[in-house]
Write a protein that holds these residues in place. Structure first.
Motif, PDB file in Angstrom:
ATOM      1  N   ALA A  18       0.826  -1.211   0.000  1.00 21.14           N
ATOM      2  CA  ALA A  18       0.000   0.000   0.000  1.00 21.14           C
ATOM      3  C   ALA A  18       0.855   1.254   0.000  1.00 21.14           C
ATOM      4  N   ALA A  19       2.007   1.204   0.671  1.00 22.15           N
ATOM      5  CA  ALA A  19       2.884   2.378   0.750  1.00 22.15           C
ATOM      6  C   ALA A  19       3.477   2.741  -0.595  1.00 22.15           C
ATOM      7  N   GLN A  20       3.486   1.795  -1.542  1.00 21.26           N
ATOM      8  CA  GLN A  20       4.069   2.037  -2.862  1.00 21.26           C
ATOM      9  C   GLN A  20       3.004   2.177  -3.949  1.00 21.26           C
ATOM     10  N   ALA A  21       1.739   2.336  -3.532  1.00 22.57           N
ATOM     11  CA  ALA A  21       0.666   2.513  -4.517  1.00 22.57           C
ATOM     12  C   ALA A  21       0.869   3.848  -5.246  1.00 22.57           C
ATOM     13  N   PRO A  22       0.536   3.910  -6.561  1.00 23.72           N
ATOM     14  CA  PRO A  22       0.004   2.818  -7.394  1.00 23.72           C
ATOM     15  C   PRO A  22       1.079   2.053  -8.146  1.00 23.72           C
ATOM     16  N   GLU A  23       2.368   2.387  -7.965  1.00 22.05           N
ATOM     17  CA  GLU A  23       3.425   1.760  -8.759  1.00 22.05           C
ATOM     18  C   GLU A  23       3.605   0.279  -8.444  1.00 22.05           C
ATOM     19  N   GLY A  24       3.317  -0.109  -7.201  1.00 22.22           N
ATOM     20  CA  GLY A  24       3.521  -1.490  -6.814  1.00 22.22           C
ATOM     21  C   GLY A  24       4.908  -1.718  -6.240  1.00 22.22           C
ATOM     22  N   VAL A  25       5.140  -2.934  -5.761  1.00 18.67           N
ATOM     23  CA  VAL A  25       6.390  -3.249  -5.076  1.00 18.67           C
ATOM     24  C   VAL A  25       6.924  -4.585  -5.581  1.00 18.67           C
TER      25      VAL A  25
END
Length: 258
Positions: free
Chosen positions: A25-32
């Motif tokens: 969630a912390a890297q939304a919207p790029e993803g992890v």
């Protein structure tokens, strides 16, 4: 004895799963990436992969076929919709946020505590013509980084403050070279003054002031903050904003207790 072992193992698995969702969630919207989740959870890559795969199968995560990055899945949206009628903090607070932005002229934020993080759930721009780079709506940052997160952290019991700072310390360097010692100092200043002030951590060139919001049980669950440029947010301006911020925080607390 065997039952206790299974229970402990199950609790650890659930805790890891929840933390994995927070990392994504912390890297939304790029993803992890898988490697990033493994590093954050201090897991071997095969173990982290099994965890992410299980969450993906259940619909809590999804994986992009090309980038192989993980993002939040559709089931979380469905669960959020189901919970809306029980937890409408943004809806309750928005009129107060609008009033505070109009009164101060600056950007008003509402943060919700989520574990060791503060999530921005409302951002309202005031009429002042120069607005600042700001925390994106829906973004998640460690408690203490933003003024709202610092207000929440400072409102916790001392032993819990130590636990939180210990947990978020590895992530602080990404926010204006913040570290655990400086964060502890900021917490001390906030507890002494009764309000949180932080600058150049949540967003470059921005200074903000924040106050916690308490639920009916007296626990800090959210925070209001007002942010503007460092040049505009002088100590004198903080003294002028503080009464309005206190009024807004009291009103939100009153509304939540009804």
């Amino acid at each position: 004895m065997a039952t206790t072992t299974i229970d402990v193992h199950g609790a650890q698995t659930v805790s890891r799963a929840v933390r994995a969702l927070q990392i994504v969630a912390a890297q939304a919207p790029e993803g992890v990436r898988l490697v990033d989740v493994a590093r954050e959870l201090a897991l071997q890559r095969p173990t982290a992969h099994r965890l992410l795969k299980a969450l993906t199968i259940e619909g809590l995560l999804q994986q992009d076929d090309r980038s192989r990055r993980y993002t939040l899945g559709p089931l979380l949206f469905e669960l959020g919709i189901s919970a809306t009628h029980q937890f409408n903090l943004k809806e309750v607070c928005q009129p107060v946020c609008d009033w505070l932005a109009e009164q101060t002229g600056d950007t008003t934020f509402l943060f919700l505590r989520s574990g060791y993080d503060a999530v921005c759930i409302s951002r309202t721009q005031g009429p002042y013509p120069i607005q600042t780079p700001s925390v994106p709506l829906g973004s998640r940052q460690p408690l203490g980084v933003s003024a709202g997160g610092l207000a929440l952290l400072a409102a916790l019991p001392e032993d819990e403050i130590e636990t939180v700072i210990q947990a978020v310390a590895p992530r602080l360097g990404a926010y204006g070279d913040l570290d655990a010692d400086e964060l502890l100092e900021l917490v001390g200043q906030a507890r002494l003054s009764g309000y949180a002030v932080t600058g150049n951590h949540a967003a470059p060139g921005v200074r903000a002031i924040g106050l916690p919001i308490y639920n009916a049980a007296g626990s800090p669950i959210a925070a209001l903050a007002v942010a503007t440029t460092q040049a505009r947010m002088t100590d004198e301006r903080i003294r002028g904003i503080l009464p309005k911020l206190k009024t807004a925080a009291r009103e939100v607390t009153r509304l939540l207790r009804q």
